[in-house]
Write a protein that holds these residues in place. Structure first.
Motif, PDB file in Angstrom:
ATOM      1  N   ALA A  68    -145.157  66.042 106.293  1.00  0.00           N
ATOM      2  CA  ALA A  68    -145.344  67.632 107.196  1.00  0.00           C
ATOM      3  C   ALA A  68    -144.837  68.566 106.005  1.00  0.00           C
ATOM      4  O   ALA A  68    -144.315  69.113 105.153  1.00  0.00           O
ATOM      5  N   ILE A  69    -146.229  69.241 105.965  1.00  0.00           N
ATOM      6  CA  ILE A  69    -146.160  71.295 104.692  1.00  0.00           C
ATOM      7  C   ILE A  69    -146.101  72.267 105.923  1.00  0.00           C
ATOM      8  O   ILE A  69    -147.330  72.302 107.002  1.00  0.00           O
ATOM      9  N   TYR A  70    -144.836  72.656 105.939  1.00  0.00           N
ATOM     10  CA  TYR A  70    -144.192  74.219 106.404  1.00  0.00           C
ATOM     11  C   TYR A  70    -144.923  75.651 106.106  1.00  0.00           C
ATOM     12  O   TYR A  70    -144.116  75.963 104.797  1.00  0.00           O
ATOM     13  N   ASP A  71    -146.431  75.843 105.651  1.00  0.00           N
ATOM     14  CA  ASP A  71    -146.321  76.820 104.358  1.00  0.00           C
ATOM     15  C   ASP A  71    -145.840  78.293 104.817  1.00  0.00           C
ATOM     16  O   ASP A  71    -145.715  78.798 103.661  1.00  0.00           O
ATOM     17  N   ASP A  72    -144.859  78.907 105.609  1.00  0.00           N
ATOM     18  CA  ASP A  72    -144.589  79.705 106.386  1.00  0.00           C
ATOM     19  C   ASP A  72    -143.133  79.771 107.208  1.00  0.00           C
ATOM     20  O   ASP A  72    -143.896  80.142 108.852  1.00  0.00           O
ATOM     21  N   THR A  73    -141.984  79.250 106.545  1.00  0.00           N
ATOM     22  CA  THR A  73    -141.088  79.690 107.169  1.00  0.00           C
ATOM     23  C   THR A  73    -139.746  80.495 107.239  1.00  0.00           C
ATOM     24  O   THR A  73    -139.769  81.332 106.225  1.00  0.00           O
ATOM     25  N   LEU A  74    -138.590  80.982 108.029  1.00  0.00           N
ATOM     26  CA  LEU A  74    -137.768  81.422 107.938  1.00  0.00           C
ATOM     27  C   LEU A  74    -137.332  81.154 106.553  1.00  0.00           C
ATOM     28  O   LEU A  74    -136.420  82.462 105.682  1.00  0.00           O
ATOM     29  N   ARG A  75    -137.092  80.234 106.292  1.00  0.00           N
ATOM     30  CA  ARG A  75    -137.186  79.688 104.783  1.00  0.00           C
ATOM     31  C   ARG A  75    -137.805  79.023 104.168  1.00  0.00           C
ATOM     32  O   ARG A  75    -137.504  78.287 102.886  1.00  0.00           O
ATOM     33  N   GLY A  76    -139.346  79.940 103.732  1.00  0.00           N
ATOM     34  CA  GLY A  76    -139.712  79.745 102.932  1.00  0.00           C
ATOM     35  C   GLY A  76    -140.912  78.674 103.202  1.00  0.00           C
ATOM     36  O   GLY A  76    -140.717  77.679 104.161  1.00  0.00           O
ATOM     37  N   VAL A  77    -141.662  77.716 102.297  1.00  0.00           N
ATOM     38  CA  VAL A  77    -142.646  76.885 102.468  1.00  0.00           C
ATOM     39  C   VAL A  77    -141.100  75.409 102.133  1.00  0.00           C
ATOM     40  O   VAL A  77    -140.373  74.991 101.506  1.00  0.00           O
ATOM     41  N   VAL A  78    -141.695  74.732 103.110  1.00  0.00           N
ATOM     42  CA  VAL A  78    -140.984  73.445 103.779  1.00  0.00           C
ATOM     43  C   VAL A  78    -141.751  72.039 103.667  1.00  0.00           C
ATOM     44  O   VAL A  78    -142.763  71.767 104.238  1.00  0.00           O
TER      45      VAL A  78
END
Length: 397
Positions: free
Chosen positions: A322-332
């Motif tokens: 899974a790729i999260y491009d924009d979170t509170l902690r950046g890319v995850v």
């Protein structure tokens, strides 16, 4: 003599590096233990383990609570649990390694490899789905795990103490079922697709997936606490606790008095299929997401993601990740996992170079989303790791 002195120097340097790493890990491990304990007090789960790998490879670990409530056995950082769908990252990496070898291609139709099976033409989108679709959950296949007939079959097998379903028997549950969407035109998570991917891997190599994963990934990377969950007896396994009204009719305690699972986990196979520890999962994430898990480049293919929903374009799914491009902690990047009695999480915070994993030996209240335990713990452990490497200012307010 010169070589002897050189060897002594290398050993001394390695010893000094190990001591430095241990000194760096100790305070982080202590804070990690406090955080886990605080979460256990707040949420009331039996036990949990967690691990953090820093950018330089330093490993911090901790545990809280009990691996077996009835016997009082304490949870330790090295207590194994079922890793559930985190195992898909190993399946996908194996497939990418085979693509590098030229023995399969993501853009080939799955029918190229499995089309001669007598059941294959009864699959939804059998003539259009590709290996890439299987990797990315874009094949339009239902998920047999969440189909009522599969749940009923599992409950019957648990009650009878029956052996596992074979991959092809599990796939039977989606035969002659309407496709969710044309292959490649949407996204829907499906363990069924990963069982098909496992069959592709074994078809093109003539070998067991588990043997390939051990040979290419587990053994070379030193992931000695990670092994196939292909039997009921898994040494040292924490007891998993599940709700009395669980989907598959399992008893609340998923291990019997002899310490064996009351169901055969081999049913999961390439839908996950591994038993592991939080330290091993964190090491795996550290190597995988830094591009160091294999000798040849693969990150571009691993992270070649597709949007999981038009309403969430910043969340994508790559090859078993899974790729999260924009979170509170950046890319995850990472993967979560659920299997009766166990929950696992693996996350790599790419902007900070830290990897975080944890495992909990219950799924009560987690599967039905009645608590925010998993996202809250992920956030707390991420902030702990990022702060340790001096990245507090990089966490968005």
């Amino acid at each position: 003599m010169r070589w002897t002195l050189l060897a002594v120097g290398i050993v001394a340097a390695m010893g000094a590096a190990a001591l430095t790493a241990a000194e760096d890990a100790a305070p982080l491990s202590a804070r990690l233990a406090v955080t886990l304990g605080d979460f256990r007090a707040l949420y009331g789960f039996p036990g949990a383990t967690a691990a953090i790998v820093l950018p330089n490879g330093t490993l911090a670990t901790a545990a809280t609570g009990l691996a077996d409530v009835e016997s009082g056995r304490a949870m330790t950082p090295d207590t194994p649990m079922l890793a559930a769908s985190v195992g898909k990252s190993f399946v996908a990496a194996t497939a990418l390694a085979l693509e590098t070898d030229g023995v399969l291609a993501r853009d080939h139709l799955a029918a190229v490899y499995l089309g001669d099976r007598d059941w294959f033409a009864r699959l939804p989108n059998h003539d259009t789905m590709t290996v890439r679709d299987l990797l990315h959950h874009t094949a339009g296949l239902p998920d047999h795990v969440h189909m009522a007939p599969f749940a009923a079959e599992m409950a019957t097998r648990v009650a009878a103490g029956a052996d596992s379903l074979s991959p092809e028997t599990a796939i039977d549950f989606v035969l002659d079922v309407e496709a969710l969407f044309p292959a490649g035109s949407g996204w829907s998570y499906t363990d069924t697709g990963y069982l098909l991917l496992g069959l592709v891997i074994e078809e093109v190599t003539g070998r067991s997936y588990y043997d390939l994963a051990a040979e290419r990934l587990l053994d070379p990377l030193g992931l000695h606490a990670t092994a196939p969950s292909d039997r009921r007896a898994l040494p040292g396994l924490a007891v998993g606790y599940t709700a009395a009204d669980n989907l598959f009719g399992m008893p609340p305690r998923t291990l019997d008095e002899a310490g064996q699972l009351v169901w055969d986990p081999a049913t999961e196979w390439t839908g996950g299929g591994l038993v592991s520890t939080s330290p091993d999962l964190a090491r795996w994430g550290h190597l995988l997401f830094r591009g160091e898990a294999m000798a040849t480049p693969y990150l571009d293919r691993l992270l070649d993601g597709v949007a999981v929903s038009a309403d969430a374009p910043g969340i994508r799914y790559g090859a078993g990740v899974a790729i999260y491009d924009d979170t509170l902690r950046g890319v995850v990047w990472g993967h979560g996992g659920w299997i009766p009695g166990y929950v696992s999480s693996l996350r790599y915070y790419a902007d900070h170079g830290v990897t975080v994993s944890f495992q909990i030996n219950t799924d009560i209240g987690i599967v039905d989303d009645s608590t925010d335990l998993v996202p809250a713990l992920e956030a707390a452990l991420a902030d702990l790791a990022i702060a340790h490497v001096g990245g507090e200012s990089q966490v968005k307010p």
